[in-house]
Enzyme design. Structure first.
Site, PDB file in Angstrom:
ATOM      1  N   CYS A   1     -15.799 -30.059 -19.709  1.00  0.00           N
ATOM      2  CA  CYS A   1     -15.825 -28.602 -19.829  1.00  0.00           C
ATOM      3  C   CYS A   1     -16.251 -28.197 -21.233  1.00  0.00           C
ATOM      4  CB  CYS A   1     -14.455 -28.026 -19.493  1.00  0.00           C
ATOM      5  SG  CYS A   1     -13.103 -28.659 -20.495  1.00  0.00           S
TER       6      CYS A   1
ATOM      7  N   GLY B   1      -5.352 -30.717 -16.516  1.00  0.00           N
ATOM      8  CA  GLY B   1      -4.702 -31.534 -15.494  1.00  0.00           C
ATOM      9  C   GLY B   1      -4.269 -32.888 -16.023  1.00  0.00           C
TER      10      GLY B   1
ATOM     11  N   GLY C   1      -5.227 -35.860 -15.260  1.00  0.00           N
ATOM     12  CA  GLY C   1      -6.328 -36.802 -15.512  1.00  0.00           C
ATOM     13  C   GLY C   1      -6.813 -36.709 -16.949  1.00  0.00           C
ATOM     14  N   THR C   2      -7.071 -35.490 -17.402  1.00  0.00           N
ATOM     15  CA  THR C   2      -7.543 -35.281 -18.773  1.00  0.00           C
ATOM     16  C   THR C   2      -6.467 -35.679 -19.775  1.00  0.00           C
ATOM     17  OG1 THR C   2      -8.909 -33.468 -18.004  1.00  0.00           O
ATOM     18  CG2 THR C   2      -8.489 -33.563 -20.358  1.00  0.00           C
TER      19      THR C   2
ATOM     20  N   ASN D   1     -12.317 -23.177 -18.775  1.00  0.00           N
ATOM     21  CA  ASN D   1     -12.737 -24.572 -18.916  1.00  0.00           C
ATOM     22  C   ASN D   1     -13.053 -25.201 -17.560  1.00  0.00           C
ATOM     23  OD1 ASN D   1      -9.840 -24.253 -18.601  1.00  0.00           O
ATOM     24  ND2 ASN D   1      -9.684 -26.466 -18.806  1.00  0.00           N
TER      25      ASN D   1
END
Lengths: 304, 235
Positions: free
Chosen positions: A126, A159, A161-162, A277
């Site tokens: 993003c 989230g 994952g990030t 984002n």
């Protein structure tokens, strides 16, 4: 008019927001399928509700339909590495929204033409989608010795994952500032801010210039043009103020630094508006899909 | 030693780094910054996360020098009750409370304490190390530090390298008052000069916007906004 059939792989939040964006914009693509792996997922239910075919057979459902030409992969980096091979073997174009980066980074207003023949393109991150165009807007006027970007995002819009792979996120973004933005060296700093109500995504780009002679007005014009180009497919993308020319102490001596402050407000299709984002990822992916679909149609017309 | 610092609510970005530091065999500290910005329960939850990733120590970090002694007390006490690893405290002296807060932390069981010699740290600096050594000695706490040598170090080595003597300036005081990250002070001073406005107005606005560490880029943004607002009023 004939349309190119597209599918979304991954029925999570990103896949769902992307679905609404494709349905909202009538163009060269026709969304034929949303495929996930969880039969109970909200995303699949929403697809059916919108009249789109939905399957929980994952990539197999996509491979079973030879008419699907473009596939948006909104799964995970690990899954995409496997999906990429299967999609390529089946002759399908992959637009990768995961950090896997099997194919080249693609930022629509900057380097689409360089990769028009690619079979797999990656949507960077993003922060990369938001700031690589700004760095490029400077570097097409004067060489950028060093680019730094600070992306501040609402904590709620980041989230798991990030969060678990924040270093990869940082490196990917910095790489994109060099490979796509044209900076010689670069650094990316993500900041997650938990303030309530959640803040809108804001990005600051610093571009360090070593050249003595350059036309700042030319740079300013270039930045404005770029923001206009991006805002055509990400409507909430805008400057927070005029670009500034500053002079700062840098590791290379006292040098001119161009400061660009930008804000990305989401369209609120599925994500809340502050999550610019996430919005810029799905909006950019849709734009890329649209451009490839038009390109495919054009090629076919010429071929006939 | 490796210190892995995150904003007080964002500990879940740190497992990669804590694991890597442990892998390198380093003593690993989970450093929860801007601790005043989260309720005590949140701080505890985040410290537990860092403990679960393998941190040997978790820190309450008063990055803005905003906490009052009772607030330090309840935070350290809560951590002592809920984590099994060392608990540490990092103060800033923006409200002249670094020493008082440090003593409160020690009384509640903190066993890792940060100081800076001659207060050489961001904002008004941290708990003054050489003073802390003297105070601890008076309290009967053995430090193993030679008080005279520490004073000499402060006076002969550190004092000459300070650009100005470390005092609680109006900017540092405003950091503590508004709850703003201490390293923002110098950048704010520069921006105030460039835009010809009062640096305190910038800091107060940053506090209102709840900016966190790393958001130094907001300083120029806020300064430009304040300057533009002023111009509008004048014209």
């Amino acid at each position: 008019m004939a349309k190119i059939k597209a599918a979304i792989l991954g029925s999570g939040n990103i896949g769902t927001d992307l679905m609404y964006k494709i349905l909202k914009n009538d163009g060269a693509m026709e969304l034929a399928l949303v495929a996930g792996i969880d039969p109970e997922s909200e995303g699949l239910a929403r697809a059916r509700e919108a009249g789109i075919e939905a399957s929980h057979d994952g990539i197999d459902a996509i491979l079973a339909d030879p008419d699907i030409r473009i596939v948006f992969d909104a799964t995970s980096a690990k899954a995409h590495i496997q999906n990429a091979e299967k999609l390529e073997a089946a002759g399908k174009m992959a637009i990768d929204l995961t950090p896997a980066a099997v194919g080249p980074y693609l930022v629509p207003p900057v380097n689409l033409d360089d990769h028009i023949g690619a079979k797999n393109v990656n949507m960077v991150s993003c922060a990369g989608q938001a700031t690589a165009p700004l760095v490029y807007a400077v570097s097409r006027v004067v060489p950028v010795h060093y680019a730094e970007m600070i992306a501040t995002v609402a904590s709620r819009a980041i989230g798991p994952g990030t969060r678990q792979n924040v270093d990869e996120f940082t490196r990917t973004t910095a790489n994109a500032l060099m490979e796509v933005g044209g900076a010689k060296t670069a650094r990316a700093i993500p900041v997650f801010n938990p303030a309530e109500p959640p803040i809108t995504m804001t990005n600051t780009v610093y571009a360090v210039i070593q050249e003595k002679d350059f036309d700042f007005d030319e740079i300013r014009k270039s930045v404005h043009e770029m923001v206009k180009d991006v805002s055509e497919y990400v409507p909430g993308y805008r400057l927070k103020g005029e670009p500034l020319l500053d002079e700062r102490e840098t590791p290379w001596g006292r040098l001119p630094v161009i400061v660009i402050m930008n804000e990305v407000e989401g369209a609120g299709d599925f994500f809340p508006k502050y999550a610019g984002n996430l919005d810029i990822m799905t909006a950019s992916a849709r734009k890329v899909g649209e451009l490839y679909a038009s390109h495919f149609l054009q090629k076919e017309e010429v071929g006939q | 030693m490796a210190r892995i610092a995150t904003h007080v609510t964002e500990a879940d970005v740190s497992p990669q780094h804590i694991a890597y530091a442990k892998e390198l065999g380093m003593e690993t500290v989970g450093f929860l910054m801007m601790a005043h910005m989260a309720p005590v329960e949140k701080l505890v939850e985040q410290a537990k996360l860092m403990e679960s990733y393998g941190a040997d120590t978790v820190y309450v970090v008063d990055s803005a020098g905003y906490l009052l002694p009772d607030q330090v007390r309840e935070r350290i006490r809560a951590l002592k009750q809920s984590v099994g690893v060392n608990v540490g405290f990092h103060a800033h002296n923006n409200l002249s409370l670094a020493m008082a807060n440090t003593l409160a932390a020690i009384e509640e069981g903190a066993t890792r304490i940060d100081g800076s010699v001659r207060c050489l740290g961001a904002g008004a600096g941290n708990t003054q190390t050489e003073v802390l050594v003297a105070v601890l000695e008076r309290m009967g706490i053995e430090t193993g530090v030679d008080l005279y040598k520490m004073m000499d170090l402060a006076e002969d080595i550190v004092a000459p390298i300070l650009q100005t003597p470390q005092e609680i300036t109006k900017d540092s005081l405003t950091l503590g008052y508004a709850g703003v990250y201490s390293t923002f002070a110098l950048h704010t001073k520069r921006a105030a000069k460039k835009f010809n406005i009062d640096s305190r107005d910038i800091l107060i606005e940053l506090g209102k916007r709840k900016v966190v560490g790393g958001q130094e880029d907001m300083i120029v943004d806020v300064a430009a906004e304040i300057a533009a607002g002023k111009e509008k009023v004048l014209s």
